[in-house]
Design a protein around this motif. Structure first.
Motif, mmCIF file in Angstrom:
data_model
loop_
_atom_site.group_PDB
_atom_site.id
_atom_site.type_symbol
_atom_site.label_atom_id
_atom_site.label_comp_id
_atom_site.label_asym_id
_atom_site.label_seq_id
_atom_site.Cartn_x
_atom_site.Cartn_y
_atom_site.Cartn_z
ATOM 1 N N THR A 101 23.043 -44.648 -16.906
ATOM 2 C CA THR A 101 21.625 -44.349 -16.682
ATOM 3 C C THR A 101 20.864 -44.452 -17.994
ATOM 4 O OG1 THR A 101 22.209 -42.850 -14.888
ATOM 5 C CG2 THR A 101 20.005 -42.620 -15.806
ATOM 6 N N PHE A 102 21.540 -44.088 -19.080
ATOM 7 C CA PHE A 102 20.950 -44.207 -20.412
ATOM 8 C C PHE A 102 21.462 -45.471 -21.080
ATOM 9 C CE2 PHE A 102 20.741 -39.736 -19.398
ATOM 10 C CZ PHE A 102 19.511 -39.347 -19.879
ATOM 11 N N ALA A 103 20.746 -45.921 -22.090
ATOM 12 C CA ALA A 103 21.115 -47.137 -22.825
ATOM 13 C C ALA A 103 20.921 -46.886 -24.309
ATOM 14 C CB ALA A 103 20.274 -48.320 -22.355
ATOM 15 N N ASP A 106 17.711 -45.317 -26.504
ATOM 16 C CA ASP A 106 16.912 -44.285 -25.833
ATOM 17 C C ASP A 106 16.796 -43.045 -26.718
ATOM 18 O OD1 ASP A 106 16.669 -45.940 -23.694
ATOM 19 O OD2 ASP A 106 18.067 -44.872 -22.392
ATOM 20 N N HIS A 107 15.709 -42.311 -26.540
ATOM 21 C CA HIS A 107 15.497 -41.046 -27.237
ATOM 22 C C HIS A 107 15.687 -39.914 -26.228
ATOM 23 C CE1 HIS A 107 13.815 -42.966 -30.877
ATOM 24 N NE2 HIS A 107 13.378 -43.870 -30.009
ATOM 25 N N VAL A 108 16.542 -38.948 -26.572
ATOM 26 C CA VAL A 108 16.901 -37.899 -25.613
ATOM 27 C C VAL A 108 16.797 -36.516 -26.249
ATOM 28 C CG1 VAL A 108 18.443 -39.407 -24.306
ATOM 29 C CG2 VAL A 108 19.353 -38.087 -26.220
ATOM 30 N N ASP A 109 16.653 -35.511 -25.375
ATOM 31 C CA ASP A 109 16.751 -34.104 -25.759
ATOM 32 C C ASP A 109 18.054 -33.562 -25.177
ATOM 33 O OD1 ASP A 109 14.237 -34.411 -26.820
ATOM 34 O OD2 ASP A 109 13.201 -33.470 -25.138
ATOM 35 N N VAL A 173 18.120 -29.578 -28.954
ATOM 36 C CA VAL A 173 17.857 -30.474 -30.081
ATOM 37 C C VAL A 173 17.097 -31.671 -29.531
ATOM 38 C CG1 VAL A 173 18.859 -31.847 -31.928
ATOM 39 C CG2 VAL A 173 19.940 -29.710 -31.255
ATOM 40 N N MET A 174 15.917 -31.915 -30.079
ATOM 41 C CA MET A 174 15.019 -32.905 -29.501
ATOM 42 C C MET A 174 15.055 -34.228 -30.260
ATOM 43 S SD MET A 174 11.746 -30.487 -28.573
ATOM 44 C CE MET A 174 11.164 -31.610 -27.317
ATOM 45 N N ASN A 175 14.745 -35.276 -29.531
ATOM 46 C CA ASN A 175 14.514 -36.614 -30.081
ATOM 47 C C ASN A 175 15.736 -37.164 -30.827
ATOM 48 O OD1 ASN A 175 12.973 -38.910 -30.438
ATOM 49 N ND2 ASN A 175 11.968 -38.155 -32.274
ATOM 50 N N LEU A 176 16.895 -37.133 -30.180
ATOM 51 C CA LEU A 176 18.093 -37.762 -30.736
ATOM 52 C C LEU A 176 18.196 -39.194 -30.215
ATOM 53 C CD1 LEU A 176 20.725 -34.894 -30.340
ATOM 54 C CD2 LEU A 176 19.483 -35.541 -32.394
ATOM 55 N N THR A 207 13.529 -37.596 -23.804
ATOM 56 C CA THR A 207 12.833 -36.705 -24.718
ATOM 57 C C THR A 207 11.401 -36.436 -24.272
ATOM 58 O OG1 THR A 207 12.235 -36.337 -27.031
ATOM 59 C CG2 THR A 207 12.083 -38.590 -26.203
ATOM 60 N N ALA A 208 10.945 -35.227 -24.581
ATOM 61 C CA ALA A 208 9.564 -34.851 -24.290
ATOM 62 C C ALA A 208 8.636 -35.229 -25.435
ATOM 63 C CB ALA A 208 9.479 -33.347 -24.033
ATOM 64 N N LYS A 209 9.209 -35.719 -26.532
ATOM 65 C CA LYS A 209 8.412 -36.131 -27.678
ATOM 66 C C LYS A 209 7.715 -37.459 -27.398
ATOM 67 C CE LYS A 209 9.692 -32.970 -30.812
ATOM 68 N NZ LYS A 209 8.765 -32.104 -31.567
ATOM 69 N N VAL A 210 6.598 -37.661 -28.048
ATOM 70 C CA VAL A 210 5.888 -38.943 -27.975
ATOM 71 C C VAL A 210 6.419 -39.836 -29.087
ATOM 72 C CG1 VAL A 210 3.659 -40.102 -28.106
ATOM 73 C CG2 VAL A 210 3.839 -37.864 -27.009
ATOM 74 N N ILE A 211 7.036 -40.941 -28.699
ATOM 75 C CA ILE A 211 7.638 -41.848 -29.662
ATOM 76 C C ILE A 211 6.577 -42.821 -30.161
ATOM 77 C CG2 ILE A 211 9.502 -43.479 -30.089
ATOM 78 C CD1 ILE A 211 10.378 -40.627 -29.386
#
Length: 240
Positions: A101-103, A106-109, A173-176, A207-211
């Motif tokens: 599902t992820f690649a 990607d940016h994840v929390d 931990v955000m934006n990994l 992630t909930a962060k704005v990239i």
């Protein structure tokens, strides 16, 4: 959120990128997860899906848990978590969510439960200052010390740091960055550290962060009027 999955922290390692630089990474065994329940806006007021992770013997479930899973036609699962996904309406009960599902990129929390440290003092728990370790200090070098005035306000305000139970808290931990994904091994490799011990349960979500995408090299400009675009021939870096 766009994507989410449940997994277990395997441990930390390191890999090398194309430039030969070391990247500290955490390996996570993610999924496969099964959609156990689907929430709809008409019935529940919002759209979400409940994912089940890790098979467990039926004898370890309570009767309500067993009935809930039997209704969905899903084998007994140890962990159930709900996610408000953007495409929840398109998913159905019984769908399988896998690591692919992820690649990579990607940016994840990542959310997990931090390691437990038992009952800890104020120095270890909050990084409080210690008394000097010389003559006259006595056996109170690592004590909390004075707590405040006695007459007014005659009490300790809420939130005062002190000794107590340390760890076993929900930490995100955000934006990994996702460095690598292996669908065959149900493996997701993320850059950096993830909360919790080895084998601890974690959830991965978009992630909930704005990239903000980089538009060019930092410190350079195409405008000849700007100082960053002008090259000083007197500098050694400008001479070839």
């Amino acid at each position: 959120m766009e994507k989410a999955i449940i997994g277990k922290k395997v441990g930390m390692s390191q890999i090398f990128d194309t430039d030969g630089k070391v990247i500290p990474v955490t390996v996570i065994e993610a999924g496969p997860c099964v959609v156990v329940q689907k929430k709809t806006a008409e019935k529940d007021g919002y759209e979400a899906v409940q994912l089940g992770y890790e098979d467990v013997p039926e004898r370890k479930l309570t009767k309500p848990e067993k009935g809930h899973l039997d209704k969905a036609g899903v084998s007994p699962k140890k962990h159930l978590k709900e996610f408000k996904l953007n495409k929840a309406a398109e998913m159905s009960v019984g769908d399988v969510v896998k690591a692919d599902t992820f690649a990579a990129g990607d940016h994840v929390d990542v959310t997990g439960t931090s390691k437990g440290h038992g009952y800890a003092g104020v120095v270890k728990r909050h990084g409080a200052h210690t008394l000097k370790a010389t003559h006259g200090t006595g056996p109170v070098a690592r004590h909390a010390g004075s707590m405040g005035s006695g007459t007014d306000p005659s009490r300790i305000f809420k939130g005062k740091i002190g000794a107590g139970h340390m760890g076993v808290d929900q930490v995100t931990v955000m934006n990994l960055d996702v460095v690598k994904v292996d669908p065959e091994l149900n493996m997701i490799v993320v850059r950096g550290a993830v909360p919790g011990p080895k084998g601890g349960l974690v959830t991965i979500r978009s992630t909930a962060k704005v990239i903000v995408e980089k538009k060019g090299d930092a410190g350079t400009s195409a405008n000849p009027q700007k100082a960053s675009a002008r090259v000083n021939p007197q500098k050694a870096s400008a001479r070839r």
